[in-house]
Design an enzyme around this catalytic site. Structure first.
Site, short mmCIF file in Angstrom:
data_model
loop_
_atom_site.label_atom_id
_atom_site.label_comp_id
_atom_site.label_asym_id
_atom_site.label_seq_id
_atom_site.Cartn_x
_atom_site.Cartn_y
_atom_site.Cartn_z
CD GLU A 1 -14.24 -21.15 23.11
OE1 GLU A 1 -14.69 -20.32 22.31
OE2 GLU A 1 -13.35 -20.87 23.93
NE ARG B 1 -14.90 -12.88 16.98
CZ ARG B 1 -14.30 -14.02 16.64
NH1 ARG B 1 -13.87 -14.20 15.42
NH2 ARG B 1 -14.12 -14.97 17.53
#
Length: 182
Positions: free
Chosen positions: A106, A69
């Site tokens: 994460e 992105r």
């Protein structure tokens, strides 16, 4: 520094266009989906304009976008400020010689790669991604750029997940974000 704290009227429009998808890509993750932002030309333009307004005239010669992105937001920023765009890619996506940095996400481990010679010593770099969560990806990007002698001026993200404390992992490097999501 954050645009949402400056109360720019464009921020609300941007924030309302980001969709939150629960349990994606795995249970417990609240995925921040910017594809809905991209569907709104005004909100998308406002996003790019806010970054361009911040970085125009700041002597940035490299905009390094993090796959995938960061490839959406980085190139229009680079063009508007007169900088080159350098893609920081996932493993085995770049032909030729690369340098790499491994990092923890994460929800797993990954690595970023950059072409050898894409960034020269002494260049001023801006790192762009859609989101900062734990900060691992941004740290890997900064490490790659600094290893080749670039000066990372700032990191820029559309979204920050402040509960994950990624900003603290940046060791004082400036971070500019447009919206927070809790």
């Amino acid at each position: 520094m954050s645009a949402y704290k400056d109360e720019d009227p464009r921020i609300h429009g941007i924030k309302t266009k980001i969709r939150v998808v629960p349990n994606f890509p795995k249970p417990g993750i609240m995925f921040q989906d910017i594809t809905t932002l991209l569907l709104d030309p005004k909100a998308f333009k406002d996003t790019i304009d806010l970054f361009v307004e911040r970085y125009k005239g700041k002597n940035i010669s490299v905009v390094a976008g993090i796959e995938a992105r960061g490839f959406i937001f980085g190139p229009p920023i680079a063009l508007a400020i007169g900088a080159k765009f350098v893609p920081l890619r996932k493993p085995r996506k770049l032909p030729g010689d690369v340098i790499f940095e491994e990092y923890t996400l994460e929800y797993g481990r990954d690595r970023l790669e950059m072409h050898v010679g894409a960034v020269k010593p002494g260049e001023h770099a801006l790192v762009v991604d859609d989101l900062i969560a734990t900060g691992g990806t941004l740290c890997a990007a900064m490490n790659l750029l600094e290893r080749v002698g670039a000066e990372v001026v700032e990191c820029a993200c559309v979204i920050e997940l402040p509960d994950l404390q990624g900003r603290e992992r940046l060791h004082g490097k400036p971070l500019y974000v447009l919206v927070e999501s809790h």
